[in-house]
Write a protein that holds these residues in place. Structure first.
Motif, mmCIF file in Angstrom:
data_model
loop_
_atom_site.group_PDB
_atom_site.id
_atom_site.type_symbol
_atom_site.label_atom_id
_atom_site.label_comp_id
_atom_site.label_asym_id
_atom_site.label_seq_id
_atom_site.Cartn_x
_atom_site.Cartn_y
_atom_site.Cartn_z
ATOM 1 N N PRO A 1 13.036 20.598 90.893
ATOM 2 C CA PRO A 1 14.009 21.749 90.934
ATOM 3 C C PRO A 1 13.246 22.661 90.106
ATOM 4 O O PRO A 1 12.727 22.924 89.284
ATOM 5 C CB PRO A 1 15.121 21.288 90.132
ATOM 6 N N LEU A 2 13.358 23.988 91.091
ATOM 7 C CA LEU A 2 12.816 25.329 90.531
ATOM 8 C C LEU A 2 13.703 25.844 89.571
ATOM 9 O O LEU A 2 13.373 26.880 88.791
ATOM 10 C CB LEU A 2 12.584 26.246 91.714
ATOM 11 N N PHE A 3 15.246 25.563 89.867
ATOM 12 C CA PHE A 3 16.335 26.161 88.963
ATOM 13 C C PHE A 3 17.455 25.338 89.135
ATOM 14 O O PHE A 3 18.017 25.057 90.195
ATOM 15 C CB PHE A 3 16.582 27.835 89.308
ATOM 16 N N GLU A 4 18.178 25.308 88.051
ATOM 17 C CA GLU A 4 19.504 24.392 87.756
ATOM 18 C C GLU A 4 20.195 24.972 86.751
ATOM 19 O O GLU A 4 19.663 25.558 85.943
ATOM 20 C CB GLU A 4 19.134 22.970 87.471
ATOM 21 N N ILE A 5 21.645 24.757 86.716
ATOM 22 C CA ILE A 5 22.334 25.021 85.446
ATOM 23 C C ILE A 5 23.298 23.626 85.341
ATOM 24 O O ILE A 5 24.134 23.540 86.294
ATOM 25 C CB ILE A 5 23.358 26.072 85.889
ATOM 26 N N PRO A 6 22.974 23.145 84.275
ATOM 27 C CA PRO A 6 23.642 21.631 84.027
ATOM 28 C C PRO A 6 25.219 21.752 83.929
ATOM 29 O O PRO A 6 25.618 22.470 83.504
ATOM 30 C CB PRO A 6 23.050 21.301 82.786
ATOM 31 N N GLY A 7 25.601 20.808 84.946
ATOM 32 C CA GLY A 7 27.112 20.940 85.115
ATOM 33 C C GLY A 7 27.755 21.877 85.933
ATOM 34 O O GLY A 7 28.992 21.833 86.357
ATOM 35 N N TYR A 8 26.885 22.466 86.758
ATOM 36 C CA TYR A 8 27.518 23.721 87.902
ATOM 37 C C TYR A 8 26.412 23.634 88.935
ATOM 38 O O TYR A 8 25.301 23.286 88.975
ATOM 39 C CB TYR A 8 27.536 24.953 87.268
ATOM 40 N N ASP A 9 26.983 23.968 90.084
ATOM 41 C CA ASP A 9 26.287 24.150 91.330
ATOM 42 C C ASP A 9 25.673 25.505 91.304
ATOM 43 O O ASP A 9 26.190 26.581 91.038
ATOM 44 C CB ASP A 9 27.091 23.836 92.528
ATOM 45 N N VAL A 10 24.337 25.792 91.875
ATOM 46 C CA VAL A 10 23.804 27.077 92.392
ATOM 47 C C VAL A 10 24.521 27.402 93.596
ATOM 48 O O VAL A 10 24.796 26.671 94.452
ATOM 49 C CB VAL A 10 22.326 26.677 92.627
ATOM 50 N N GLY A 11 24.908 28.646 93.661
ATOM 51 C CA GLY A 11 25.605 28.970 94.932
ATOM 52 C C GLY A 11 24.945 29.446 95.897
ATOM 53 O O GLY A 11 25.187 29.326 97.092
ATOM 54 N N GLY A 12 23.702 29.991 95.576
ATOM 55 C CA GLY A 12 22.901 30.940 96.629
ATOM 56 C C GLY A 12 21.543 31.081 96.136
ATOM 57 O O GLY A 12 21.414 31.323 94.918
ATOM 58 N N VAL A 13 20.766 31.606 97.085
ATOM 59 C CA VAL A 13 19.248 32.135 96.753
ATOM 60 C C VAL A 13 19.082 33.634 97.314
ATOM 61 O O VAL A 13 19.746 33.772 98.508
ATOM 62 C CB VAL A 13 18.255 31.391 97.061
ATOM 63 N N GLY A 14 18.396 34.369 96.988
ATOM 64 C CA GLY A 14 18.037 35.665 97.382
ATOM 65 C C GLY A 14 16.435 36.010 97.375
ATOM 66 O O GLY A 14 15.722 35.263 96.494
#
Length: 680
Positions: free
Chosen positions: A295-308
């Motif tokens: 994983p390049l980016f994550e937030i424990p306990g939450y989903d990533v919504g999208g990328v730019g």
């Protein structure tokens, strides 16, 4: 300029006067009256005074929707100060090109603004379909763009070339056989002349095309509603044949599909988001093997919504996610530094960079707390110059309205549920208040968050004196794959409905609300949930307001075969009998809470036949109009509440229904309603 100088400039910026001539909504003054008086309910339907500002590539101009002399315009502002604002398009003016509503706008080069407008119905097609218009800033001419042979949607821009003033447009066309009507082609469009040529013909397997940062069509994505499979076709370079690199079903409907989102400069690599290990995270994907890296980016306990991506769209620039509030996490250190600087001045989570020029030297920054409409600044990264552009809403300005926070409660089966709670500002410190639940649409995927938002119904209802609670019941997006799956498991109208009831029990146990003074309202799925509450749990809910809801799920399945298909037809429950069991229109007998049924006549997503079917069932069951139920059919409204007048009518009807069956202030309350703020 060093960071300390930036901070000093930011402090000084708070005293700067607005630079743009935006005017107060309906002439109402944004002054100290806000502190002691109640804002009229209809005012919450007024769109922001300054909406979606977008910088031109050279930062000399800005496009935005604004309120000017009581009328909404799409306008161009000259940021050099050499020209007056060009209020070139009234929001109603698009009707000269058909009955359409303005959805979006973006610059293509420095001379042309491309505007997206949507229609509820185009020819044989029903739904929200877009068309593009070009506006020549120099010649002040508005014209349709690439309409010839356009079929359903013709507004999906997949690449922009500012230097050549061209776009790649993915659109459906009537130039092919009937079976290809929903399969898009890709047109290379000159936005200055309107001339275009087709660079990618439709493919029977593809429902959506994607291009890389150089303008090469690299990918097609299709979905088969009968097999449930998502298929990804890919080419490594221009001229190659498309090859299938992914072809799988998502049996739990929980977002398992693996679709590239950014084609990286690194050959054969792409950026994707995936919930492979339970939560949506950002990964680098090997397109040859379809294997994910770490994983390049994550937030424990939450989903990533999208990328730019960056302007060249070959680098991961930003990640978008929502915890309690929406936030952009910048991978580009320049943007991250600017956001950090502003957050040190205005608070963490209170800042969004919304636009920048092509060189990323000038940025537009929105600042606001969760209970503020906020305001916009421009920031020049080389000189450190900060200019206050204007308030998002001249009525509210920087006033802090009804306070909002997130709570976590335990449902009756032990699951933890997040909910957004808005407290009435005029009743601070009071206990056992009346409560209105607002249930979000979807239901699978969307969620509620802290923030004023484009449709601040929670603020409008809290302003009346109610506690407002918005639960992110199981099935809501943002909390991982398993939370979605829990909503699929006998959730629709059953366990998800229990989550809503449990929120009231939690707030009552805290002494915040009186559970005997509760009503529910919502739109789309929220309309369904409100009707289901009135039908299933009338002892709990004193009233319901149901907007644009589906009330007979079996009939909706027949109407919307593509959305459900054979693969997904039972995703709501386990079969037609079960769908009937959770359909309010199939269970109209017995006691109901008083229900107000609101629907737009022009709703193509959920036809008004659903509302009329419920009304007919209530009448057959002996329910009396004006007593047990009432209706509000809005002639021009769609599923998306496009007009402030329709939204205001809906909110005012809601206020009257609440006041009739669950008044905010009663004789036993220790306080009285504040005066209503008057317009000047």
């Amino acid at each position: 300029m060093d960071k300390l100088s930036y901070r000093r400039l930011l402090i000084a910026a708070a005293m700067l006067a607005p630079a743009l001539p935006v005017t107060a909504v309906n002439g109402m003054a944004a002054d100290t009256a806000l502190a002691s008086a109640r804002v009229p309910t209809a005012q919450f339907a007024n769109r922001a005074t300054l909406q979606m500002p977008r910088l031109s590539p050279d930062a000399t101009k800005m496009a935005a929707k604004v309120s000017h002399k009581g009328v909404e315009y799409l306008a161009i502002f000259d940021l050099t100060g050499k020209a007056q604002p060009d209020y070139f398009l009234k929001t109603e003016a698009y009707k000269e090109f058909g009955d359409r509503r303005i959805m979006n706008w973006r610059w293509v080069g420095n001379r042309t603004l491309v505007v997206t407008a949507a229609s509820g119905e185009i020819g044989l097609f029903e739904g929200e379909y877009g068309r593009l218009f070009s506006y020549d800033v120099d010649g002040k001419k508005l014209a349709p763009l690439a309409w010839k042979d356009a079929g359903g949607d013709a507004s999906n821009i997949i690449h922009v070339d500012h230097a050549k003033e061209r776009i790649l447009l993915s659109r459906t066309s009537i130039a092919y056989s009937y079976e290809m009507l929903s399969r898009p082609e890709v047109a290379d469009v000159d936005v200055r002349s309107g001339a275009f040529n087709i660079v990618q013909k439709p493919n029977i397997l593809v429902g959506q095309w994607a291009a890389d940062g150089k303008g090469v069509v690299r990918m097609g994505v299709g979905y088969d509603s009968d097999s449930g499979k998502t298929r990804v076709l890919y080419r490594a370079k221009d001229g190659d044949n498309l090859k299938t690199i992914y072809d799988k079903a998502d049996p739990s409907f929980s977002g398992d599909s693996l679709v590239p989102q950014i084609f990286l400069a690194e050959e054969g690599k792409a950026i994707v988001t995936s919930n492979a290990d339970g939560f949506n995270k950002v990964y680098k994907l090997d397109l040859a093997t379809m294997e994910l890296g770490k994983p390049l980016f994550e937030i424990p306990g939450y989903d990533v919504g999208g990328v730019g991506c960056n302007h060249e769209c070959d680098t991961l620039e930003a990640v978008y996610a929502t915890t309690e509030r929406s936030k952009t996490y910048w991978m580009d250190p320049r943007f991250k530094e600017v956001q950090d600087i502003f957050e040190k001045q205005f608070g963490v989570g209170n800042v969004q960079i919304v636009s920048s020029d092509l060189a990323d030297k000038t940025m537009l920054v929105w600042v606001g707390k969760a209970n503020q409409t906020g305001l916009y600044y421009s920031f020049h990264t080389e000189t450190g110059k900060v200019t206050r552009i204007g308030y998002s809403n001249e009525l509210f300005r920087d006033a802090e309205m009804n306070p909002t926070r997130t709570v976590v409660y335990t449902a009756s089966d032990g699951e933890k549920v997040h909910a957004v709670v808005t407290m009435p500002r005029h009743r601070a410190g009071q206990k056992n208040l009346p409560v209105v639940m607002i249930t979000h649409g979807g239901p699978f995927g969307p969620r509620d968050e802290e923030g004023f938002g484009p449709f601040p119904w929670h603020q409008a209802i809290a302003e009346l004196g109610y506690v407002v609670v918005q639960p992110n019941f199981r099935g809501s997006g943002g909390y991982g794959r398993e939370w979605i799956k829990k909503g699929r498991d006998n959730g629709f109208g059953l366990r998800m409905q229990d989550d809503l009831n449990d929120a009231i029990d939690y707030l009552a146990a805290q002494g915040i609300v009186d559970p005997q003074r509760a009503c529910m309202m919502g739109w789309s799925y929220g309309g369904y949930a409100s009707a289901r509450a009135a039908q299933r749990d009338p002892a709990r809910w004193r009233c319901a307001i149901a907007g644009a809801g589906v009330y007979d799920l079996g009939e909706m399945r027949k109407f919307d075969k593509y959305y459900l298909g054979r693969f997904g037809s039972n995703y709501l429950s386990k079969g037609p009998a079960d769908l009937d069991a959770v359909s309010p229109a199939q269970n109209a007998t017995g006691k109901w809470s008083p229900i107000l049924i609101v629907h737009g006549v022009e709703d193509k997503r959920v036809p008004i036949a659903q509302a009329k079917r419920l009304v007919a069932a209530l009448e057959r069951a002996g329910k009396v109009k004006g007593q047990d139920y009432d209706t509000l059919y809005q002639p021009d409204n769609t599923h998306n509440l496009p007009a402030p007048t329709d939204e205001a009518q809906f909110l005012e009807a809601t206020e009257k229904w609440l006041d009739r069956f669950n008044p905010a202030y009663i004789a036993s309350d220790p306080d009285k309603a504040p005066p209503v703020m008057a317009a000047k």
